[in-house]
Design an enzyme around this catalytic site. Sequence first.
Site, PDB file in Angstrom:
ATOM      1  N   HIS A 168       0.881  -1.119  -0.065  1.00  0.00           N
ATOM      2  CA  HIS A 168      -0.038  -0.212   0.023  1.00  0.00           C
ATOM      3  C   HIS A 168       1.015   1.211   0.157  1.00  0.00           C
ATOM      4  O   HIS A 168       2.073   1.265  -0.025  1.00  0.00           O
ATOM      5  CB  HIS A 168      -1.154  -0.079   1.073  1.00  0.00           C
ATOM      6  CG  HIS A 168      -0.131  -0.333   2.619  1.00  0.00           C
ATOM      7  ND1 HIS A 168       0.523   0.644   2.990  1.00  0.00           N
ATOM      8  CD2 HIS A 168      -0.167  -1.402   3.206  1.00  0.00           C
ATOM      9  CE1 HIS A 168       1.151   0.205   4.187  1.00  0.00           C
ATOM     10  NE2 HIS A 168       0.469  -1.029   4.120  1.00  0.00           N
ATOM     11  N   HIS A 177       4.039   1.433   2.128  1.00  0.00           N
ATOM     12  CA  HIS A 177       5.222   0.563   1.648  1.00  0.00           C
ATOM     13  C   HIS A 177       5.979   1.169   0.470  1.00  0.00           C
ATOM     14  O   HIS A 177       7.069   1.698   0.390  1.00  0.00           O
ATOM     15  CB  HIS A 177       4.910  -0.677   0.921  1.00  0.00           C
ATOM     16  CG  HIS A 177       4.382  -1.843   1.910  1.00  0.00           C
ATOM     17  ND1 HIS A 177       3.164  -1.967   1.794  1.00  0.00           N
ATOM     18  CD2 HIS A 177       4.957  -2.478   3.097  1.00  0.00           C
ATOM     19  CE1 HIS A 177       2.823  -2.925   2.994  1.00  0.00           C
ATOM     20  NE2 HIS A 177       3.850  -3.410   3.698  1.00  0.00           N
ATOM     21  N   GLN A 191       7.556 -15.916  11.244  1.00  0.00           N
ATOM     22  CA  GLN A 191       7.180 -14.729  12.076  1.00  0.00           C
ATOM     23  C   GLN A 191       5.519 -14.891  12.258  1.00  0.00           C
ATOM     24  O   GLN A 191       5.132 -13.841  13.209  1.00  0.00           O
ATOM     25  CB  GLN A 191       7.489 -13.266  11.687  1.00  0.00           C
ATOM     26  CG  GLN A 191       6.827 -12.885  10.301  1.00  0.00           C
ATOM     27  CD  GLN A 191       7.611 -11.545   9.888  1.00  0.00           C
ATOM     28  OE1 GLN A 191       8.627 -11.612   9.320  1.00  0.00           O
ATOM     29  NE2 GLN A 191       6.778 -10.510   9.988  1.00  0.00           N
ATOM     30  N   GLY A 249       9.230   1.139   8.216  1.00  0.00           N
ATOM     31  CA  GLY A 249       8.238   1.871   8.743  1.00  0.00           C
ATOM     32  C   GLY A 249       8.052   2.049  10.349  1.00  0.00           C
ATOM     33  O   GLY A 249       8.402   0.990  10.867  1.00  0.00           O
ATOM     34  N   LYS A 280       5.350   2.512  11.723  1.00  0.00           N
ATOM     35  CA  LYS A 280       4.251   1.797  11.995  1.00  0.00           C
ATOM     36  C   LYS A 280       4.271   0.592  12.847  1.00  0.00           C
ATOM     37  O   LYS A 280       3.742   0.392  13.887  1.00  0.00           O
ATOM     38  CB  LYS A 280       3.504   1.631  10.672  1.00  0.00           C
ATOM     39  CG  LYS A 280       2.638   0.323  10.695  1.00  0.00           C
ATOM     40  CD  LYS A 280       1.327   0.759  11.295  1.00  0.00           C
ATOM     41  CE  LYS A 280       0.170  -0.221  11.443  1.00  0.00           C
ATOM     42  NZ  LYS A 280       0.708  -1.592  11.525  1.00  0.00           N
ATOM     43  N   SER A 309      -2.286  -0.276   6.815  1.00  0.00           N
ATOM     44  CA  SER A 309      -1.626  -1.724   7.156  1.00  0.00           C
ATOM     45  C   SER A 309      -2.427  -2.631   6.204  1.00  0.00           C
ATOM     46  O   SER A 309      -3.376  -2.589   5.841  1.00  0.00           O
ATOM     47  CB  SER A 309      -2.013  -1.849   8.527  1.00  0.00           C
ATOM     48  OG  SER A 309      -1.927  -3.415   8.646  1.00  0.00           O
TER      49      SER A 309
HETATM   50  O1  PAF Z   1       7.306  -5.442   8.295  1.00  0.00           O
HETATM   51  C1  PAF Z   1       7.073  -6.421   7.606  1.00  0.00           C
HETATM   52  O2  PAF Z   1       6.689  -6.427   6.603  1.00  0.00           O
HETATM   53  C2  PAF Z   1       7.897  -7.681   7.921  1.00  0.00           C
HETATM   54  O3  PAF Z   1       8.044  -7.752   9.339  1.00  0.00           O
HETATM   55  C3  PAF Z   1       9.589  -7.597   7.543  1.00  0.00           C
HETATM   56  C4  PAF Z   1      10.427  -6.578   8.135  1.00  0.00           C
HETATM   57  C5  PAF Z   1       9.568  -7.621   5.801  1.00  0.00           C
HETATM   58  C6  PAF Z   1      10.138  -9.049   7.852  1.00  0.00           C
HETATM   59  O4  PAF Z   1       9.420 -10.125   7.347  1.00  0.00           O
END
Ligand code: PAF
Length: 282
Positions: free
Chosen positions: A36, A39, A63, A149, A151, A187
């Site tokens: 979006h 980014h 993650q 970011g 954010k 987001s």
């Molecule tokens: O902020 C994100 O989109 C993710 O946590 C990142 C930094 C690309 C790591 O996967």
Amino acid sequence: MALPLVRTVADLRARVRAWRAEGLGVGFVPTMGALHEGHLSLVRLARTKADRVVTSLFVNPTQFGPSEDFDAYPRDEARDAGLLEGAGCHLLYAPAVAEMYPEGASTIVTVCGVAEPLEGAARPGHFAGVATVVTKLLNQCGPDVAVFGQKDFQQLAVIRRLVADLDIPVEIVGAPTMRADDGLALSSRNAYLTAEERQQAPALHQVLQTLLRNLRDGESVAAVERVALDALARAGFQRIDYVEVRHPATLERLGPGPTDGPVRVLAAARLGKTRLIDNVGD
Ligand code: PAF
């Protein structure tokens, strides 16, 4: 001309090596796609700091917790590539999971301290996944500067910590949060909100701003946090993981009394199925 795309570490390194041979500086913007304006603002900022900009697109499985939205996470590489090209990105790096985590991969990067409270407490394992993939991405690309970011304020603090602790030779730049006109932080997960929830969502930012104003008017940390918690519940947020005043660098807890030093106010709360996070500072 379509945005050049590489999928392997070897191809990424070859491109970066060729730019280096021409004396060009390299900027890097890691993303999980579903791009979006937020980014794209990171890409534009990276362009002001480097001659060439690489953006990675990798939905990092490590993650996400077992009950989180890894499978449902929005994916549209062709759309993302078009947006990145428009924003002035020079190269898209979109590795497969097997390229990032080949058979036998066994190393996890764990950041202590700053990674432990807030998102670290609410999402066990999340920052180990982020720290591991970001360390790998920085090693794979070898940029001069990488943009993240604000954010994800705690993520930025975790990454600053790991880059310092592991002596990774890169400058980390934090970019301001982009917001919709009504204040909602942009987001990828906003796409999950129903129409009604989208109306309620800007309250998160409003409550944080009010909290900060009250704190600066001399009220105690404990009092402003309590009022903000009630306000979020009244605005329709169902599960409030935290709304807290913290030190902006260490993210250590402040209060319970008044404070006039530097602060960051951070919150995470759920509207229906969507978990929103936001933060403000002054
Ligand atoms: O902020 C994100 O989109 C993710 O946590 C990142 C930094 C690309 C790591 O996967």
